[in-house]
Design a protein around this motif. Sequence first.
Motif, PDB file in Angstrom:
ATOM      1  N   VAL A 126       0.841  -1.200   0.000  1.00 31.31           N
ATOM      2  CA  VAL A 126       0.000   0.000   0.000  1.00 31.31           C
ATOM      3  C   VAL A 126       0.878   1.252   0.000  1.00 31.31           C
ATOM      4  O   VAL A 126       0.616   2.229  -0.724  1.00 31.31           O
ATOM      5  CB  VAL A 126      -0.949  -0.004   1.217  1.00 31.31           C
ATOM      6  CG1 VAL A 126      -1.722   1.305   1.310  1.00 31.31           C
ATOM      7  CG2 VAL A 126      -1.915  -1.194   1.123  1.00 31.31           C
ATOM      8  N   PHE A 127       1.925   1.224   0.795  1.00 37.30           N
ATOM      9  CA  PHE A 127       2.868   2.347   0.872  1.00 37.30           C
ATOM     10  C   PHE A 127       3.508   2.620  -0.494  1.00 37.30           C
ATOM     11  O   PHE A 127       3.541   3.765  -0.968  1.00 37.30           O
ATOM     12  CB  PHE A 127       3.932   2.017   1.918  1.00 37.30           C
ATOM     13  CG  PHE A 127       5.145   2.904   1.905  1.00 37.30           C
ATOM     14  CD1 PHE A 127       5.094   4.199   2.379  1.00 37.30           C
ATOM     15  CD2 PHE A 127       6.354   2.418   1.422  1.00 37.30           C
ATOM     16  CE1 PHE A 127       6.224   5.008   2.369  1.00 37.30           C
ATOM     17  CE2 PHE A 127       7.488   3.211   1.402  1.00 37.30           C
ATOM     18  CZ  PHE A 127       7.423   4.512   1.872  1.00 37.30           C
ATOM     19  N   ILE A 128       3.992   1.556  -1.155  1.00 38.34           N
ATOM     20  CA  ILE A 128       4.661   1.713  -2.444  1.00 38.34           C
ATOM     21  C   ILE A 128       3.667   2.111  -3.539  1.00 38.34           C
ATOM     22  O   ILE A 128       3.984   2.914  -4.434  1.00 38.34           O
ATOM     23  CB  ILE A 128       5.418   0.434  -2.825  1.00 38.34           C
ATOM     24  CG1 ILE A 128       6.598   0.193  -1.865  1.00 38.34           C
ATOM     25  CG2 ILE A 128       5.910   0.484  -4.262  1.00 38.34           C
ATOM     26  CD1 ILE A 128       7.702   1.224  -1.959  1.00 38.34           C
ATOM     27  N   GLN A 129       2.455   1.575  -3.487  1.00 33.06           N
ATOM     28  CA  GLN A 129       1.447   1.918  -4.504  1.00 33.06           C
ATOM     29  C   GLN A 129       1.219   3.420  -4.565  1.00 33.06           C
ATOM     30  O   GLN A 129       1.110   4.001  -5.654  1.00 33.06           O
ATOM     31  CB  GLN A 129       0.134   1.194  -4.198  1.00 33.06           C
ATOM     32  CG  GLN A 129       0.147  -0.281  -4.554  1.00 33.06           C
ATOM     33  CD  GLN A 129      -1.130  -0.990  -4.133  1.00 33.06           C
ATOM     34  OE1 GLN A 129      -1.617  -0.797  -3.005  1.00 33.06           O
ATOM     35  NE2 GLN A 129      -1.690  -1.801  -5.017  1.00 33.06           N
ATOM     36  N   LYS A 130       1.145   4.058  -3.424  1.00 32.77           N
ATOM     37  CA  LYS A 130       0.928   5.506  -3.384  1.00 32.77           C
ATOM     38  C   LYS A 130       2.078   6.264  -4.053  1.00 32.77           C
ATOM     39  O   LYS A 130       1.865   7.239  -4.789  1.00 32.77           O
ATOM     40  CB  LYS A 130       0.752   5.976  -1.937  1.00 32.77           C
ATOM     41  CG  LYS A 130      -0.508   5.438  -1.271  1.00 32.77           C
ATOM     42  CD  LYS A 130      -0.572   5.852   0.191  1.00 32.77           C
ATOM     43  CE  LYS A 130      -1.818   5.288   0.874  1.00 32.77           C
ATOM     44  NZ  LYS A 130      -1.858   5.615   2.324  1.00 32.77           N
ATOM     45  N   LEU A 131       3.306   5.785  -3.819  1.00 35.31           N
ATOM     46  CA  LEU A 131       4.466   6.443  -4.425  1.00 35.31           C
ATOM     47  C   LEU A 131       4.511   6.206  -5.935  1.00 35.31           C
ATOM     48  O   LEU A 131       4.914   7.090  -6.698  1.00 35.31           O
ATOM     49  CB  LEU A 131       5.750   5.929  -3.764  1.00 35.31           C
ATOM     50  CG  LEU A 131       5.899   6.269  -2.280  1.00 35.31           C
ATOM     51  CD1 LEU A 131       7.145   5.623  -1.700  1.00 35.31           C
ATOM     52  CD2 LEU A 131       5.939   7.775  -2.057  1.00 35.31           C
TER      53      LEU A 131
END
Length: 384
Positions: A151-156
């Motif tokens: 989820v963290f990487i998806q936002k980036l």
Amino acid sequence: MRTAKPQFESLEKCLSDHLPPKELAEVKRILYGKDIPKLDINVETKRLAEEHDFEIQSYNFEANVEQLRAPRIVKIGLIQNQIVLPTTSPVKAQQDALYNRIATLIKAAASCGVNILCLQEAWTMPFAFCTRERLPWCEFAESAEEGPSIVFIQKLCVQYNMVIVSPILERDNNNGEVLWNTAVVISNTGHVLGKHRKNHIPRVGDFNESTYYMEGNTGHPVFQTHFGRIAINICYGRHHPQNWLMFGVNGAEVVFNPSATVGDLSEPLWGIEARNAAIANSYFTCAINRVGTEVFPQEFTSGDGQPAHRDFGHFYGSSYVTGPDGSRTPGLSRTRDGLLVAQLDLNLCRQMKDSWGFRLTQRLDLYAKSLTEATNGDHVPQII
């Protein structure tokens, strides 16, 4: 218990410090092939690097200009980093500290215009697999589809229009919560394109990782991204030429090798294997190693007669990129966090296939027949 020793910063710095310019140019030609020109690094990236204490290097792999095909330019980024907090810190605190650190490094990559970025093996945690302890290390395992780091990487990815390869410790919630060493590919639109599980699991000294996970079951997938076709050869797979071969057979143009390996074990091999794979398979390779020494609360042994210890040794960084013509960048530091940016013209892949003819002259039919025979229990080696 072993004590940490001062670390040699990098081969490149040593050469630059001690060789006159003329001799340095000739040594670099022999070591690295043709000269890879540097790319300018913008002021914002330099500011981030200085403020947050990481190294930044940037290079440009050029191809010949063609009459019928336009250049196929893509910028890739490699990140190597140390863990941020001690291994004795609470799991959530360690996790959050790594997220914050990686967010800064990815921001720097975005400011350089990176299209595809790869993080190091199991970037979300210490490389604890050789301790053979289940807790707390298994707590870092997560879903490859909806885990917290995903989820963290998806936002980036969405924020920066960037494809990111995120290697994690996967917990397969759909199949009995089995653990895997997995690289998740997330598109520039934030969708999980897919995943690849580590094909080869080491059983060498401290690195006996089958306590946690076994050989992967995803084959040799190649991911068609908006910017090009990529694959991931996780860590120990770089020692197996057939592993590299199959990613090429399946059409990869760039193969990332996220790793975690220490100086006393593998460093003499490090600069050879990914470079050789790029040459043999006519694609770009990106070798990524973590950096630093990770100390654990409990002593462990290697089963090789050596005294018990609390660390695996020094992860020596030295991440680099190689082109299909064998030319390669210098490595990042052996001691510092770093971002390596490389601009690639993917046309170079086909140009090298045409030039050297390795695809034309390889004998997959012959290998397939011989390998099939070798897997039979009654195989007799062809010795005359």
